[in-house]
Design a protein around this motif. Sequence first.
Motif, PDB file in Angstrom:
ATOM      1  N   ILE A 106       0.853  -1.179   0.000  1.00 51.77           N
ATOM      2  CA  ILE A 106       0.000   0.000   0.000  1.00 51.77           C
ATOM      3  C   ILE A 106       0.888   1.227   0.000  1.00 51.77           C
ATOM      4  N   THR A 107       0.758   1.987  -1.097  1.00 51.76           N
ATOM      5  CA  THR A 107       1.644   3.139  -1.243  1.00 51.76           C
ATOM      6  C   THR A 107       0.827   4.414  -1.267  1.00 51.76           C
ATOM      7  N   ASP A 108       1.471   5.544  -1.085  1.00 51.98           N
ATOM      8  CA  ASP A 108       0.734   6.814  -1.176  1.00 51.98           C
ATOM      9  C   ASP A 108       0.253   7.025  -2.594  1.00 51.98           C
ATOM     10  N   TYR A 109       1.077   6.545  -3.559  1.00 50.62           N
ATOM     11  CA  TYR A 109       0.663   6.666  -4.958  1.00 50.62           C
ATOM     12  C   TYR A 109      -0.645   5.908  -5.188  1.00 50.62           C
ATOM     13  N   GLY A 110      -0.677   4.651  -4.711  1.00 46.42           N
ATOM     14  CA  GLY A 110      -1.871   3.805  -4.901  1.00 46.42           C
ATOM     15  C   GLY A 110      -3.080   4.430  -4.252  1.00 46.42           C
ATOM     16  N   LEU A 111      -2.920   4.877  -3.037  1.00 42.41           N
ATOM     17  CA  LEU A 111      -4.050   5.444  -2.308  1.00 42.41           C
ATOM     18  C   LEU A 111      -4.589   6.679  -3.024  1.00 42.41           C
ATOM     19  N   ASN A 112      -3.665   7.523  -3.477  1.00 43.84           N
ATOM     20  CA  ASN A 112      -4.082   8.736  -4.177  1.00 43.84           C
ATOM     21  C   ASN A 112      -4.861   8.414  -5.450  1.00 43.84           C
ATOM     22  N   THR A 113      -4.292   7.502  -6.264  1.00 38.47           N
ATOM     23  CA  THR A 113      -4.971   7.170  -7.508  1.00 38.47           C
ATOM     24  C   THR A 113      -6.316   6.529  -7.192  1.00 38.47           C
ATOM     25  N   GLY A 114      -6.350   5.664  -6.205  1.00 36.00           N
ATOM     26  CA  GLY A 114      -7.610   5.002  -5.811  1.00 36.00           C
ATOM     27  C   GLY A 114      -8.653   6.036  -5.462  1.00 36.00           C
TER      28      GLY A 114
END
Lengths: 555, 192, 251
Positions: C94-102
């Motif tokens: 779980i990355t900040d990138y993933g969370l943001n795009t999600g």
Amino acid sequence: MIEMEIREPLLEVRNLSLSYEEQSIINNISFSINKGEKLLLLGPSGSGKSSLALCLNGLIPNSIEGDRTGSIKYAGKEIQSYKPGQLSSRIGVVFQDPDSQFCMLTVEDEIAFGLENIKLPKEEMIRKIEWSLSLVGLEKYRQAHISTLSGGMKQKLALACVMAMEPELMILDEPTALLDPVATKDFAETIDRLQREMNFSLIVIEHKLDYWVPFIDRTLVFTQSGQLMYDGSLKKGLVHHFDNMKDLGIYLPKVTGFGQQVKENFYPLTMDELMEELNEINLSPPIQTMNVFSSTPLIQMKHVSFSRGEKQILKNIHLSIKKGEWTAIVGPNGAGKSTLTLMLAGLLKEQQGEIFYGNKLFKDLDEKVRLDSIGYVFQNPEHQFIADTVFDEVAFGPRMKKIEDIDSKVANILSDFRLLRLKDHNPFILSQGQKRRLSVATMLVDEREFLILDEPTFGQDEKATNEMMKMIQSRVNFGMTALMVTHDMEIVAEFAHQVIVLVEGEVVFQGTPYELFIENSEIVEKANLENPLLYSIWNTYGIRGEPIAASVIKS
Amino acid sequence: MSKWSLREIVVMSVLGIVFAIVYLLFTQVGNIFFGLVGPIGYEPIFGIWFIVSIIVANIIRKPGAAVLAETIAAFVEILIGNAVGPRLLISGMIQGLGAEVVFAATGWKRYSTWVLMLAGVGSAIFSFAWGYFISGFATLSPSYVLSMLAIRMVSGALLAGLLGKYISEGLAKTGVLNGMPLGKEMKKRKVA
Amino acid sequence: MRLQLLNPSIKAMVVLVSVVLLAFVFDPLTPLLYLSFTVLITFLFGKVGMKKWCIRFVPFFIIAFGYVWTTTIFSNPPSNTSFVTYAKLGPFEITDYGLNTGLALGLRVLCFAALSLMFILTTDTTKFMLSLIQQCKLPPKLAYGILAGYQFLPLLKDEFTIIRNAHRIRGVHWEKGIKGRIQLLKKYTIPLLASAIRKAERTAIAMESKGFTGSRDRTFYHELKVSGKDMLFFLLMVGIFIISKYVSETI
Ligand SMILES: Nc1ncnc2c1ncn2[C@@H]1O[C@H](COP(=O)(O)OP(=O)(O)OP(=O)(O)O)[C@@H](O)[C@H]1O
Ligand SMILES: Nc1ncnc2c1ncn2[C@@H]1O[C@H](COP(=O)(O)OP(=O)(O)OP(=O)(O)O)[C@@H](O)[C@H]1O
Ligand SMILES: [Mg+2]
Ligand SMILES: [Mg+2]
């Protein structure tokens, strides 16, 4: 001779023949209609009357497939040579089936649709819409959704749509088959009045012709095989061809039929003509009661109510039907008759109150047992159909029960209903009358203890009506219980043991036909009914104070 | 459009409407799967969304039938309240186009089982490409994306192609399509 | 300005343009801002009932949620981006990138939903079709064909009851439960479609008998025009998008 050349007919049909998929329907007919003339088209059910209407405004063969030969000239020009859409504004048709003639959502948009097609400017349209709605008394429904209108109102709207386009020729295909007696009379009178004002030519196709007789100029009679048997005044036709017409099985004016029974060569067209001759003749009173063998109730309703949304449709209904009894339910359009019968068939759940079948509550009855003992014929015959051919439709019930000799049983009933020739056809392409007969046949072949029929005879010719009534009667004689909704008071008087009158969702009368028509004339009026002919004559006698004798002339 | 009769257009639009409702119902099912297992939850039933283009193309057999039918279904879905909204219209068009390309390749002449199934696959591929763009599949891992595509293609072949064929022929048997190309062909086949 | 009085075609176009613009956005803030404005406009200028709106809007949280968590787990950051890992679950990160795009994708779905609700709940179907003929030059044959089909919609449920009753009264009855349901679906699909087609053909015939040819040369009972207000609405919605994007970039 010279005069005839000057006056060119509006519509001229020469040697017209029509067949659907090799099956010949209309056979080499010729006739013409002049401007302002009013024609009545009679013929047995399935003789091609509706098909003729479709030919006349070009829908056959343009939109509906069929092989047409011969010529149809409108205002001197072959109808094929008119551009698409051109003819439709000049020839207006009100179709037989009220559910299949609309294409918009609301009443005003529907009328506007036709006017837009003939490129009327907007201001003109508004005026026309108001005018045509007022003609048929639907002003209040201008913004209403068409799907919320009752069958009768839809029929009136169809008329308004056609009137708004001010056609030169108007074709009405059984416009009143579903209307109650008073609405039927009003409809015919409205047409008469409009015709006088606007002087359009008129072709009326109708089985029940009594209300049209007073203002019709000419009558055409079709035979079963789609030939033209007679073209001329109704009176002359009756005088010369009464027996032929009778053999065709078409309805003739009720008074004429009655006149024929009392005196030879007597062909009255109006009640007055009939009454004049009847002065010296003895007349039997209508039968007071008919015997019902059993006195145990088969089905009973207690405190039953039903609503759709805000609208209460049935209010606190009480009624009781005995085993072996034949009951008629009558009442104005929209009174709730169909709703009531659907409930008795278990197809609609009562919201309040109780229904007993025998001595059991409806809801305690096993669903399978109930469905096997109660039969139902829907008001709209198409609602009955579940098979792809006429034969399979009738054979469906017997096959489920796995009884023997299905083929011959089915063939028998089909031939009784003049449907045998059509046994491989799809039920949906039959004529209206044939559809109705088929839907009744599917239930008659399936022997049930209790049979409910919602307007079994609408759109039928006289022969079919009699045939159907006889078949029900023979089953009633063997102990079946029958319940039928109808607008036809003649069959009520002749066949029903008891009548239930429904007005605005309430039972206002339950008793014998005699009690209703003789003793409760205020109910007859309130419920938009009419007296059967025999009772009218009887009542008129009463008013005149003629002596009442007791010899029987009723056949 | 002038080559189409009004009758064909209304029939197409009615089918579009009926299936718009079916689609809406399936959307609910899909949404639940989606919420549970993510975008791949939609894939096994994705083929159902192409069915109307197959059915209408098979019945009417004219250029444009597949695209138009699917577009109308999407359009009606929006009107009756699929709040996915306007992008659905484009989705519908693209799905229909996928099937149309296959029919076009046969010159709108062949409507055998294989062609119908291929048309379903065509819709699957086209719709996937569009989904890749609009739903941001680009951000997902490639193997996940590939398995989504594979499942969708199979679903398109079966749920759209095969089921569509089954339904349209069932309809023809009832006789309502007698005036339409499919009905006429079935009749010929029966006589022969 | 009342949304109900705007030209339906323009309104539809605005919604479409917004959707396409949003498709290029991968940060969560822009759709969030745009969503808020859209909802505000819907209630302010559309006078849409709160309850009606909510009933249709709420289901989209499910989809949005689906997007958020799957993208968060399965997303595949491009190699040249730097990201922070919050947690590791087996092969998943779980990355900040993933969370943001999600979040961006989830909010995008909600945005689409709000936009289309703004359209659906303030637009009359007949007017929309007429406007498509008058403004977008949709062939009348097609538009009226669709409209004619559309009027069956309320009848569809009745149609189902009719077919069911027809079977019941002939003594066919189904088992209860799932098996019965499937049986029922199989038995009813074809009759239901057949009756829809039959009705469609009849309607087409009724239209032709009223003189409809599909020609564009006709007058209109409801004339729909494009006015300054429509343009204003267009600019307003695009403007809001630009502002949202700007704000989200500067923060
Ligand atoms: N589209 C069709 N295809 C094949 N046969 C048809 C079609 N329409 C009608 N028929 C047949 O043509 C015959 C005449 O039908 P039509 O509807 O004209 O009769 P009708 O005189 O109006 O009868 P009714 O009084 O019962 O309405 C019937 O036998 C019917 O089965
Ligand atoms: N599906 C429906 N939805 C809403 N209202 C309905 C529906 N069916 C019937 N009604 C309404 O219920 C009332 C009773 O209808 P019903 O069909 O029972 O009348 P009816 O007595 O059989 O009339 P008719 O003689 O015209 O057949 C009418 O006012 C009708 O408008
Ligand atoms: Mg007829
Ligand atoms: Mg009724």
